[in-house]
Each structure stands twice: as structure tokens, then as C-alpha cells.
Design a protein around this motif. Sequence first.
Motif: not given
Length: 404
Positions: A364-384
Motif C-alpha cells: 500500500l505504501a508503494e502505491m502512495g496509499v496512506n493508512l488512516m487506521m489499522i485493525t487485525t485479528s488472527e485471520i484478517k488485516v484491515s486498513c482504512v
Amino acid sequence: MGIVVMKFGGTSVGSLERIRNVANIIAKKKDEGHDVVVTVSAMAGETDRLINLLKEIDEDFSPREYDQLVHTGETASSPLVAQTLISMGYPAVSLTGYQFGMITDGSYSKSRILDIKADRIFKELEKGKICICAGFQGVDPKTDDINTLGRGGSDTTAVAIAAALKATVCEIYTDVDGIYTADPRIVKNAKKLDKISYNEMLELASLGAKVLQSRCVELGMNHDVDILVLSSLEEKPGTLVTKEDEEMEQVVVTGVVSDKNQAKITLTEVPDSPGIASTIFNKIAAENINVDVIVQNVSKEGNTDLSFTVQKTDLIRAKDVCSQVAKEIGAKEVLADGDIAKVSIVGVGMRSHSGVAAKMFTLLAEMGVNLMMITTSEIKVSCVVEEKYSELAVRTLHEAFVEE
């Protein structure tokens, strides 16, 4: 050969021609020797039509009258399917939620199922009949009022019936032929999955995938009911939602999904003291607004910033509530952003593979996308992220994790 529960969505019963197609699928299952129970949704567009009529009368309509009205969509489609089968020579009977024993908790428009007293269904099956059950609806025994189950309620109805009848599988027929690794409209190389675990499907459903409603997956998992997602429009193998196995654990990322129905609210300079978060989120909960990702900054000079996401449709109400709370607790201001999306990767294989989140963040950084928020669980990673980057992010992550 046992009981088979089948469910057909609004698109599948959207016209008399499609109802005849559905009847042929049901008849084929009956010819194979199964006892057949079917749940149907309202015809495509019917629920929206009824809601719009109600809004024309009064935008501030009664929740009870809402349920009294919108449940009639399913009440209408079920006898149409039953009569089509009868005209083909197959004994069939249509049943409302009240008639087949769906007991609900009394909450209008988003009720939960308490029980299914399936005696009527068993009696009709003993007579050799195919039962066509209206989805999305139940009855509160305390008041005898109709309750509807909310979005995806017919899926939930079907799996609940399968659990009550101790059926081993619930076949969900839709206008797609299974669960894909990403939305095929966004990712041309998306692959259809032969099977997926309950936990993965729960995550995908809660993160924006529209094929199955999360409540029906949870019911299937809790009652050991496999869910088979199939197309009602073409005869193809579908996707089985079932228990996790070793083969599933070998795949690091099973699916990539985005949810554009997201909005972010930030309260700035919130007093950093015990009970403040409780005050904020209790007020939001009282308005029946679901909160997803929550991030609180490090305290500075006794204050902190608090951000969280809600569904975009709840943004105005949530902002109004937060503006009132901000005055009560002495926060500086409330900021709202409706131009965001949540992008997620899901897979049970993440439990045993390191570096997955780091790889996602790097891409995502290589695309120039800023991560506003991050949340994770054992089986998922989510980025706002900003909404304008969501589809590009999905395609990039799918190529890196799924197509590699």
C-alpha cells in the motif's frame, strides 16, 4: 435421503419466468428422493418499493408498521413458488413465519431468532409435500406481532430452519455461482473457491462481502450446518462454507475485500480520564449505531484524540450524537469523513505465516496509499484508506497474495 433446505434470493424469484426456473430446481431435488424445505426472499425490488411507499406517507414511520408491511414481500413470493410446483404436479404448501414456528425476540426490523418450533414443517413433509417458507420474518409470542430479521434475513431463516430440522446442508441459491477470492467486477482474475471456512466467511461477510449475511454463517457454524452457495441461473459447482481443515491452512490469504460503506468520526482533545470512552460509546450504542474500528492516540497534556468508524448510512446520526457528547465531556471538536473505505485481507493461513501485515503495508505504501487506521485479528488485516484508492488496493493485494 434426508432433508435438504434450499434458499432462493430476490433475483432468483424476480419474475414468473425465474420462479418457474426455481420450481424446476426444487422439483429436481425432490425427484432425487429428498424431503425438501425451501425459503424464499421477496421478488427483486419489492421490499424497496414497499419501503418507498411508506416513506411517502411519513419519513418518521412506525417500526411496527414497517415490519407489518415489508414482510408481505416474502409472504407473496412463497405461494407463487408453491403454486408453480403444484401446477407441475408436485404437492407443495406455502408457510409464513408464524405458520412454520419462527419465534423472534420482539425487536422490529432487526429481530433475532429465539427458536423454530418446526412441528408444522415435519407434518407437511410426512404428507410428501414440499414446504415453501417465507424468509425474513418471525413472530414475537409476547405480542403476536410480526418481526423482520433485517438485511440477509432470508439467508438466516434458511440456515435456522436447517439447524432446527437437523439438515446437514443448506443450499443458498443466488445470482452468483459461489464465493470468490475478490469481487469479480473489480478483479478480473478473481477465483471461485471450492470451499471456505466458517471463520473466513464470517470475516469476509462482516468486512463487506455481500454474498452471505454474517448471521447466517454464524448460525451454520454454531449448529454444524454446511452452507453451499450456488447459482440459480446456471448449473455450476458452488462454494461450500464448512469447518476448517488442514488444506485451508496452507493458503495464506483466501480473499481480499473492500467496504465503501464506511465513515470515520474523530473527537479531538478528549479528556484522558476513566469513563470517558464509556460515556461516548454508550451514547452511540443507545442510538443503535454499530462502531467498527476504534483508535485512540497517546495522551498529551491530559487530552487525546479518539477516532472510530461507522457505516456511512449512520454518519449524520453518529456525528450529531458525538457533537452532543463532546459538549458534555469538554472535547474540542468533532470531525467527520465520509470519503473512506476499509480494505481487508482474510485467511486462516495467517495464523501460521509471519510477515503478512508487513507485506500488505509495504504494498500500500508503494502505491502512495496512506493508512488512516489499522485493525487485525488472527485471520484478517484491515486498513482504512481514502475511498478513491480502494479498488486499486484490492487489485494490488489480490495480485500479490492470491495470484502469486
